[in-house]
Write an enzyme that holds these catalytic residues in place. Structure first.
Site, PDB file in Angstrom:
ATOM      1  N   LYS A  13       2.234  -5.393 -11.717  1.00 27.78           N
ATOM      2  CA  LYS A  13       3.359  -4.447 -11.617  1.00 27.78           C
ATOM      3  C   LYS A  13       4.161  -4.695 -10.338  1.00 27.78           C
ATOM      4  O   LYS A  13       5.384  -4.806 -10.368  1.00 27.78           O
ATOM      5  CB  LYS A  13       2.853  -2.985 -11.630  1.00 27.78           C
ATOM      6  CG  LYS A  13       2.043  -2.623 -12.872  1.00 27.78           C
ATOM      7  CD  LYS A  13       1.586  -1.173 -12.866  1.00 27.78           C
ATOM      8  CE  LYS A  13       0.653  -0.793 -11.745  1.00 27.78           C
ATOM      9  NZ  LYS A  13      -0.692  -1.432 -11.804  1.00 27.78           N
ATOM     10  N   ARG A  88       0.780   8.178 -14.383  1.00 26.79           N
ATOM     11  CA  ARG A  88      -0.584   7.701 -14.620  1.00 26.79           C
ATOM     12  C   ARG A  88      -1.432   8.704 -15.371  1.00 26.79           C
ATOM     13  O   ARG A  88      -2.593   8.437 -15.633  1.00 26.79           O
ATOM     14  CB  ARG A  88      -1.249   7.493 -13.253  1.00 26.79           C
ATOM     15  CG  ARG A  88      -1.293   6.059 -12.788  1.00 26.79           C
ATOM     16  CD  ARG A  88      -1.766   6.115 -11.351  1.00 26.79           C
ATOM     17  NE  ARG A  88      -2.583   5.011 -11.019  1.00 26.79           N
ATOM     18  CZ  ARG A  88      -2.166   3.976 -10.295  1.00 26.79           C
ATOM     19  NH1 ARG A  88      -0.924   3.896  -9.890  1.00 26.79           N
ATOM     20  NH2 ARG A  88      -2.992   3.027  -9.982  1.00 26.79           N
ATOM     21  N   ARG A 127      -6.219 -11.012  -4.000  1.00 20.23           N
ATOM     22  CA  ARG A 127      -4.887 -10.542  -3.563  1.00 20.23           C
ATOM     23  C   ARG A 127      -4.828 -10.416  -2.042  1.00 20.23           C
ATOM     24  O   ARG A 127      -5.760  -9.961  -1.389  1.00 20.23           O
ATOM     25  CB  ARG A 127      -4.590  -9.185  -4.175  1.00 20.23           C
ATOM     26  CG  ARG A 127      -3.307  -8.574  -3.568  1.00 20.23           C
ATOM     27  CD  ARG A 127      -2.780  -7.415  -4.312  1.00 20.23           C
ATOM     28  NE  ARG A 127      -3.748  -6.364  -4.511  1.00 20.23           N
ATOM     29  CZ  ARG A 127      -3.542  -5.342  -5.337  1.00 20.23           C
ATOM     30  NH1 ARG A 127      -2.417  -5.249  -6.011  1.00 20.23           N
ATOM     31  NH2 ARG A 127      -4.454  -4.409  -5.472  1.00 20.23           N
ATOM     32  N   ARG A 160      -6.217  -5.385   0.719  1.00 14.97           N
ATOM     33  CA  ARG A 160      -6.134  -3.926   0.584  1.00 14.97           C
ATOM     34  C   ARG A 160      -7.518  -3.304   0.602  1.00 14.97           C
ATOM     35  O   ARG A 160      -8.453  -3.850   0.044  1.00 14.97           O
ATOM     36  CB  ARG A 160      -5.425  -3.586  -0.742  1.00 14.97           C
ATOM     37  CG  ARG A 160      -4.035  -3.017  -0.521  1.00 14.97           C
ATOM     38  CD  ARG A 160      -3.233  -2.935  -1.769  1.00 14.97           C
ATOM     39  NE  ARG A 160      -3.804  -2.095  -2.807  1.00 14.97           N
ATOM     40  CZ  ARG A 160      -3.178  -1.820  -3.953  1.00 14.97           C
ATOM     41  NH1 ARG A 160      -1.973  -2.309  -4.177  1.00 14.97           N
ATOM     42  NH2 ARG A 160      -3.738  -1.058  -4.859  1.00 14.97           N
ATOM     43  N   ARG A 171     -11.553   1.738 -10.250  1.00 16.02           N
ATOM     44  CA  ARG A 171     -10.120   1.838 -10.587  1.00 16.02           C
ATOM     45  C   ARG A 171      -9.889   1.445 -12.047  1.00 16.02           C
ATOM     46  O   ARG A 171      -9.093   2.067 -12.751  1.00 16.02           O
ATOM     47  CB  ARG A 171      -9.292   0.937  -9.658  1.00 16.02           C
ATOM     48  CG  ARG A 171      -9.165   1.536  -8.258  1.00 16.02           C
ATOM     49  CD  ARG A 171      -8.725   0.498  -7.253  1.00 16.02           C
ATOM     50  NE  ARG A 171      -7.425  -0.051  -7.516  1.00 16.02           N
ATOM     51  CZ  ARG A 171      -6.992  -1.216  -7.021  1.00 16.02           C
ATOM     52  NH1 ARG A 171      -7.777  -1.938  -6.248  1.00 16.02           N
ATOM     53  NH2 ARG A 171      -5.785  -1.649  -7.293  1.00 16.02           N
TER      54      ARG A 171
HETATM   55  P1  AP5 Z   1      -0.025  -7.061  -8.265  1.00 16.20           P
HETATM   56  O1  AP5 Z   1       1.377  -7.344  -8.637  1.00 16.20           O
HETATM   57  O2  AP5 Z   1      -0.306  -6.650  -6.862  1.00 16.20           O
HETATM   58  O3  AP5 Z   1      -0.664  -6.022  -9.319  1.00 16.20           O
HETATM   59  P2  AP5 Z   1      -0.401  -4.456  -9.506  1.00 16.20           P
HETATM   60  O4  AP5 Z   1      -0.327  -4.200 -10.977  1.00 16.20           O
HETATM   61  O5  AP5 Z   1       0.709  -3.992  -8.663  1.00 16.20           O
HETATM   62  O6  AP5 Z   1      -1.815  -3.937  -9.005  1.00 16.20           O
HETATM   63  P3  AP5 Z   1      -2.165  -2.701  -8.030  1.00 16.20           P
HETATM   64  O7  AP5 Z   1      -3.564  -2.941  -7.573  1.00 16.20           O
HETATM   65  O8  AP5 Z   1      -1.123  -2.471  -7.003  1.00 16.20           O
HETATM   66  O9  AP5 Z   1      -2.136  -1.553  -9.088  1.00 16.20           O
HETATM   67  P4  AP5 Z   1      -2.722  -0.142  -8.959  1.00 16.20           P
HETATM   68  O10 AP5 Z   1      -2.015   0.553 -10.047  1.00 16.20           O
HETATM   69  O11 AP5 Z   1      -4.207  -0.078  -8.982  1.00 16.20           O
HETATM   70  O12 AP5 Z   1      -2.410   0.260  -7.445  1.00 16.20           O
HETATM   71  P5  AP5 Z   1      -1.361   1.271  -6.815  1.00 16.20           P
HETATM   72  O13 AP5 Z   1      -0.945   0.707  -5.525  1.00 16.20           O
HETATM   73  O14 AP5 Z   1      -0.331   1.665  -7.801  1.00 16.20           O
HETATM   74  O15 AP5 Z   1      -0.896  -8.366  -8.633  1.00 16.20           O
HETATM   75  C1  AP5 Z   1      -2.262  -8.440  -8.309  1.00 16.20           C
HETATM   76  C2  AP5 Z   1      -2.612  -9.858  -7.824  1.00 16.20           C
HETATM   77  O16 AP5 Z   1      -2.436 -10.767  -8.899  1.00 16.20           O
HETATM   78  C3  AP5 Z   1      -1.718 -10.377  -6.684  1.00 16.20           C
HETATM   79  O17 AP5 Z   1      -2.492 -11.154  -5.835  1.00 16.20           O
HETATM   80  C4  AP5 Z   1      -0.667 -11.250  -7.404  1.00 16.20           C
HETATM   81  O18 AP5 Z   1      -0.195 -12.303  -6.584  1.00 16.20           O
HETATM   82  C5  AP5 Z   1      -1.486 -11.782  -8.576  1.00 16.20           C
HETATM   83  N1  AP5 Z   1      -0.687 -12.006  -9.786  1.00 16.20           N
HETATM   84  C6  AP5 Z   1       0.329 -11.233 -10.260  1.00 16.20           C
HETATM   85  N2  AP5 Z   1       0.793 -11.735 -11.408  1.00 16.20           N
HETATM   86  C7  AP5 Z   1       0.039 -12.837 -11.694  1.00 16.20           C
HETATM   87  C8  AP5 Z   1       0.042 -13.786 -12.751  1.00 16.20           C
HETATM   88  N3  AP5 Z   1       0.895 -13.700 -13.755  1.00 16.20           N
HETATM   89  N4  AP5 Z   1      -0.869 -14.782 -12.697  1.00 16.20           N
HETATM   90  C9  AP5 Z   1      -1.751 -14.891 -11.683  1.00 16.20           C
HETATM   91  N5  AP5 Z   1      -1.786 -14.019 -10.644  1.00 16.20           N
HETATM   92  C10 AP5 Z   1      -0.896 -12.999 -10.643  1.00 16.20           C
HETATM   93  O19 AP5 Z   1      -2.270   2.555  -6.558  1.00 16.20           O
HETATM   94  C11 AP5 Z   1      -3.293   2.559  -5.577  1.00 16.20           C
HETATM   95  C12 AP5 Z   1      -3.978   3.915  -5.555  1.00 16.20           C
HETATM   96  O20 AP5 Z   1      -3.020   4.940  -5.191  1.00 16.20           O
HETATM   97  C13 AP5 Z   1      -4.557   4.397  -6.884  1.00 16.20           C
HETATM   98  O21 AP5 Z   1      -5.856   3.876  -7.113  1.00 16.20           O
HETATM   99  C14 AP5 Z   1      -4.551   5.919  -6.702  1.00 16.20           C
HETATM  100  O22 AP5 Z   1      -5.617   6.324  -5.874  1.00 16.20           O
HETATM  101  C15 AP5 Z   1      -3.251   6.146  -5.931  1.00 16.20           C
HETATM  102  N6  AP5 Z   1      -2.104   6.375  -6.828  1.00 16.20           N
HETATM  103  C16 AP5 Z   1      -1.005   5.569  -6.962  1.00 16.20           C
HETATM  104  N7  AP5 Z   1      -0.170   6.074  -7.879  1.00 16.20           N
HETATM  105  C17 AP5 Z   1      -0.738   7.212  -8.331  1.00 16.20           C
HETATM  106  C18 AP5 Z   1      -0.355   8.164  -9.324  1.00 16.20           C
HETATM  107  N8  AP5 Z   1       0.784   8.029 -10.033  1.00 16.20           N
HETATM  108  N9  AP5 Z   1      -1.195   9.219  -9.548  1.00 16.20           N
HETATM  109  C19 AP5 Z   1      -2.341   9.363  -8.840  1.00 16.20           C
HETATM  110  N10 AP5 Z   1      -2.763   8.486  -7.896  1.00 16.20           N
HETATM  111  C20 AP5 Z   1      -1.967   7.421  -7.653  1.00 16.20           C
HETATM  112 MG    MG Z   2       0.884  -2.675  -7.033  1.00 19.79          MG
END
Ligand code: AP5
Ligand code: MG
Length: 221
Positions: A13, A88, A127, A160, A171
């Site tokens: 994402k 979410r 990552r 992270r 997660r």
């Molecule tokens: P990346 O692009 O970083 O993936 P992502 O989908 O953004 O993953 P996140 O870990 O950020 O998602 P998340 O939803 O768990 O975390 P968030 O920060 O929203 O890619 C991942 C890796 O893969 C990178 O190294 C990249 O280079 C590589 N990659 C990408 N595409 C690739 C490809 N095609 N091929 C190979 N490699 C590739 O949330 C964190 C925390 O915040 C949550 O756990 C929760 O506690 C809280 N939170 C956030 N939003 C909410 C909400 N709406 N409600 C409640 N709690 C929330």
């Molecule tokens: Mg992300």
């Protein structure tokens, strides 16, 4: 154009949001990034969120909704935005629709990035992120030009806190239990576009571009 980027942790994402921001000149609204900034600033929201994020759970709907409400009302979101990691839960989705309606806005696309768990674990464990500008990398799939150093601002890359093995497993479980049902929610509204999130970053960008450029005609599920 208002886009929701949807998918499990590590599905890409944040990576794909960076490209949409550049190509379509609309801002990324990442609730994860906003919460990490609050933790870093030690604000009241950050203090509440830290232990929940470290365990891989979800922060309360009220808190994230408050953050999104303030952000989408800002002037740079007037022509569109990308929601990354929000909604979410079903209550978050319901509240988003009410909020956008009150602002005379709507969701145009929900893009769901489909990636299996084995690949997600590989991606999250490798990552690395720039703590200064937020740019994301991977030690194998998306390497910086110099090992451990951000291409854009030369800061030292970090892992992270929530990418540890135990937290990642939780997660993924939380995603299955509380978030994945939103796919049928958005599908019933005719807004869901499922894309394979496996393949090169460029290939996935190509699919997203084709979808957004054609105004949504394509792999509509
Ligand atoms: P990346 O692009 O970083 O993936 P992502 O989908 O953004 O993953 P996140 O870990 O950020 O998602 P998340 O939803 O768990 O975390 P968030 O920060 O929203 O890619 C991942 C890796 O893969 C990178 O190294 C990249 O280079 C590589 N990659 C990408 N595409 C690739 C490809 N095609 N091929 C190979 N490699 C590739 O949330 C964190 C925390 O915040 C949550 O756990 C929760 O506690 C809280 N939170 C956030 N939003 C909410 C909400 N709406 N409600 C409640 N709690 C929330
Ligand atoms: Mg992300």
């Amino acid at each position: 154009m208002n886009v929701v980027l949807f998918g499990p942790p590590g599905s890409g994402k944040g990576t794909q949001a960076q490209f949409i921001v550049e190509k379509y000149s609309i801002p990324q609204i990442s609730t994860g990034d906003m919460l990490r900034a609050a933790v870093k600033a030690n604000s009241p929201i950050g203090v509440l969120a830290k232990s929940i994020m470290d365990s891989g759970g979800l922060v309360s709907d009220d808190i994230v909704l408050q953050l999104v409400k303030e952000r989408v009302s800002q002037v740079d979101c007037f022509d569109g935005f990308i929601l990354d990691g929000f909604p979410r839960t079903i209550p978050q989705a319901d509240s988003l629709i009410v909020l956008l309606d009150s602002l005379d806005k709507k969701i145009d696309f929900v893009i769901s990035l489909e990636v299996d768990d084995k690949e997600l674990i590989l991606r999250l464990s490798g990552r690395r992120t720039c703590p200064s500008c937020g740019k994301g990398y991977h030690i194998l799939y998306n390497k910086p030009e110099r090992d451990g150093v951000c291409n854009a601002c030369s800061s030292l890359l970090v892992q992270r806190d929530d990418d540890s093995e135990t937290t990642v497993v939780n997660r993924l479980k939380v995603y299955e239990q509380q978030t994945s049902s939103l796919k049928s929610y958005f599908s019933e509204m005719g807004l869901l576009y499922s894309i394979s999130g496996t393949g090169s970053i460029d290939q996935i960008q190509g699919q997203i571009s084709a979808l957004l450029d054609m105004g949504g005609i394509g792999d509509h599920s």
